[in-house]
Every structure is written in structure tokens, then in C-alpha cells.
Design a protein around this motif. Structure first.
Motif, short mmCIF file in Angstrom:
data_model
loop_
_atom_site.label_atom_id
_atom_site.label_comp_id
_atom_site.label_asym_id
_atom_site.label_seq_id
_atom_site.Cartn_x
_atom_site.Cartn_y
_atom_site.Cartn_z
N GLU A 127 0.85 -1.18 0.00
CA GLU A 127 0.00 0.00 0.00
C GLU A 127 0.89 1.23 0.00
O GLU A 127 1.84 1.33 0.77
N LYS A 128 0.57 2.15 -0.90
CA LYS A 128 1.26 3.43 -0.95
C LYS A 128 0.21 4.52 -1.06
O LYS A 128 -0.58 4.53 -2.00
N ASP A 129 0.19 5.40 -0.09
CA ASP A 129 -0.73 6.55 -0.10
C ASP A 129 -2.18 6.14 -0.32
O ASP A 129 -2.91 6.77 -1.08
N GLY A 130 -2.59 5.05 0.32
CA GLY A 130 -3.98 4.60 0.21
C GLY A 130 -4.29 3.81 -1.04
O GLY A 130 -5.43 3.45 -1.27
N ASN A 131 -3.28 3.55 -1.86
CA ASN A 131 -3.47 2.75 -3.07
C ASN A 131 -2.76 1.42 -2.91
O ASN A 131 -1.63 1.37 -2.44
N PHE A 132 -3.41 0.35 -3.33
CA PHE A 132 -2.85 -0.98 -3.22
C PHE A 132 -2.33 -1.45 -4.57
O PHE A 132 -2.91 -1.12 -5.61
N VAL A 133 -1.25 -2.21 -4.55
CA VAL A 133 -0.69 -2.86 -5.73
C VAL A 133 -0.50 -4.33 -5.37
O VAL A 133 -0.10 -4.65 -4.24
N PHE A 134 -0.78 -5.22 -6.31
CA PHE A 134 -0.76 -6.66 -6.06
C PHE A 134 0.29 -7.35 -6.93
O PHE A 134 0.48 -6.97 -8.08
N TYR A 135 0.92 -8.38 -6.36
CA TYR A 135 1.93 -9.15 -7.06
C TYR A 135 1.56 -10.63 -7.01
O TYR A 135 1.09 -11.12 -5.98
N MET A 136 1.77 -11.31 -8.12
CA MET A 136 1.53 -12.74 -8.23
C MET A 136 2.69 -13.36 -8.99
O MET A 136 3.47 -12.64 -9.60
N HIS A 137 2.78 -14.67 -8.99
CA HIS A 137 3.83 -15.33 -9.75
C HIS A 137 3.20 -16.27 -10.78
O HIS A 137 2.01 -16.59 -10.71
N SER A 138 4.03 -16.72 -11.70
CA SER A 138 3.55 -17.56 -12.78
C SER A 138 4.73 -18.34 -13.37
O SER A 138 5.88 -17.95 -13.18
N ALA A 139 4.38 -19.38 -14.10
CA ALA A 139 5.39 -20.00 -14.95
C ALA A 139 5.79 -18.98 -16.01
O ALA A 139 5.09 -17.99 -16.23
N LYS A 140 6.90 -19.21 -16.67
CA LYS A 140 7.40 -18.26 -17.68
C LYS A 140 6.65 -18.34 -19.00
O LYS A 140 6.88 -17.53 -19.90
N GLU A 141 5.77 -19.32 -19.14
CA GLU A 141 4.97 -19.43 -20.36
C GLU A 141 3.64 -20.06 -20.01
O GLU A 141 3.49 -20.67 -18.96
N GLY A 142 2.66 -19.88 -20.89
CA GLY A 142 1.35 -20.47 -20.67
C GLY A 142 0.22 -19.52 -20.98
O GLY A 142 0.42 -18.38 -21.39
N LYS A 143 -0.97 -20.03 -20.77
CA LYS A 143 -2.19 -19.33 -21.13
C LYS A 143 -2.30 -17.96 -20.45
O LYS A 143 -2.66 -16.97 -21.07
N LYS A 144 -2.00 -17.92 -19.16
CA LYS A 144 -2.11 -16.67 -18.40
C LYS A 144 -1.25 -15.57 -19.03
O LYS A 144 -1.71 -14.45 -19.26
N LEU A 145 0.00 -15.90 -19.34
CA LEU A 145 0.90 -14.91 -19.93
C LEU A 145 0.48 -14.55 -21.35
O LEU A 145 0.64 -13.39 -21.76
N ASP A 146 -0.06 -15.51 -22.08
CA ASP A 146 -0.58 -15.21 -23.42
C ASP A 146 -1.71 -14.18 -23.34
O ASP A 146 -1.75 -13.23 -24.13
N TYR A 147 -2.61 -14.36 -22.39
CA TYR A 147 -3.72 -13.42 -22.22
C TYR A 147 -3.20 -12.03 -21.85
O TYR A 147 -3.62 -11.03 -22.41
N ILE A 148 -2.28 -11.99 -20.88
CA ILE A 148 -1.75 -10.69 -20.41
C ILE A 148 -1.00 -9.98 -21.54
O ILE A 148 -1.13 -8.77 -21.71
N SER A 149 -0.24 -10.73 -22.33
CA SER A 149 0.51 -10.13 -23.43
C SER A 149 -0.41 -9.53 -24.48
O SER A 149 -0.07 -8.56 -25.14
#
Length: 157
Positions: free
Chosen positions: A45-67
Motif C-alpha cells: 500500500e502506498k498513499d492509500g493505493n494498493f498494488v498486487f503481485y503474483m507469480h507464474s510460470a514463464k509461459e502459458g495461457k495466463k501470460l498469453d492473455y496478459i501479453s
């Protein structure tokens, strides 16, 4: 938010939900095809705003969607419990607290930010700090979700 009586605006209450919740559901979309995946997460949290972090394999469906589409949504909950809520046969509801957000997701390249993200995720998951190995960092994609909007609500009675 339709149910203003359930809205949570106090940052300490939102932080409590995020600290006690252990799974973030990440929703993505590509060419009108939705995709949702549960992930461990960390946050800051910075100044009332939240940022989130997650992990993933280096390849796959999730990264294809995000790209293809950097827009996404998240949902985190804690304390979910089904309750009887009235006299009728189908009179059930739930007790819960949740955080929902829409925003931008990115695949991090900066090594320091990647390491910070994994450390925050492990801290939220276990309550412990870890010394990360370069092999772990090399073989792991780290995702950052920055909300454009974030709401929280609860039903506790």
C-alpha cells in the motif's frame, strides 16, 4: 456499489481482508474469451493505493492473455460462510468480506521489482521473509496488478 450499507472504505479494514485472504482470483480476457485463475498474492500500500503481485510460470495461457490484453480484474475474499437467512426453503445467504478491483496487469522485467513482488507474496502467504535464489527468480514470471478502481464490502451479520 449497490449495497452502500456493506461498503468498506476504511483502509485498515481493507488491509485486514488482504492480509487474511490468501487467494486472489485474476480475471483476464482475450478476443471476448474470459479466463480466471486463482493465485497466491502479495500486496503493498502506498498513499492509500494498493498494488498486487503474483507469480507464474514463464509461459502459458495466463501470460498469453496478459501479453494480448493488459486489462484485468481481481477478487479476494475472507471469512466466507453460508448461513440460513429467513424462513423459506431457499432463504440462504453468506457472511463474507471481499475486495474487487479492475485495472492493469503487467509482466515485470525489473529484477528488483520482481524480487520485491515474490517477497511480498511469500510474506502474505506464510508470514515469513525468505532469501530468494537467483534460480527461482530466473524461472519465475512475476505479475503486477495496479487497480484503476478497488472496492471492498462485507456482510458480517
Amino acid at each position: 456499489m449497490r449495497r452502500k450499507d456493506r461498503e468498506i472504505t476504511d483502509l485498515s479494514e481493507i488491509r485486514e481482508i488482504l492480509e487474511e485472504g490468501k487467494v486472489l482470483r485474476l480475471a483476464l480476457s482475450i478476443c471476448d474469451r474470459p479466463y480466471i485463475v486463482p493465485l497466491f498474492y502479495g500486496f503493498e500500500e502506498k498513499d492509500g493505493n494498493f498494488v498486487f503481485y503474483m507469480h507464474s510460470a514463464k509461459e502459458g495461457k495466463k501470460l498469453d492473455y496478459i501479453s494480448s490484453n493488459s486489462q484485468g480484474a481481481i477478487e479476494i475474499e475472507k471469512g466466507f460462510k453460508i448461513i440460513k437467512d429467513g424462513e423459506g426453503d431457499c432463504s440462504y445467504s453468506a457472511l463474507f468480506s471481499s475486495v474487487v478491483g479492475e485495472g492493469r496487469i503487467e509482466i515485470l522485467e525489473d529484477e528488483e521489482e520482481r524480487e520485491k513482488g515474490i517477497n511480498l507474496m511469500m510474506k502474505n502467504l506464510t508470514g515469513k521473509d525468505f532469501a530468494l535464489t537467483s534460480a527461482l527468480l530466473k524461472n519465475t514470471a512475476v505479475l503486477k496488478f495496479t487497480p484503476l478502481s478497488l472496492t471492498a464490502k462485507a456482510r458480517n451479520v
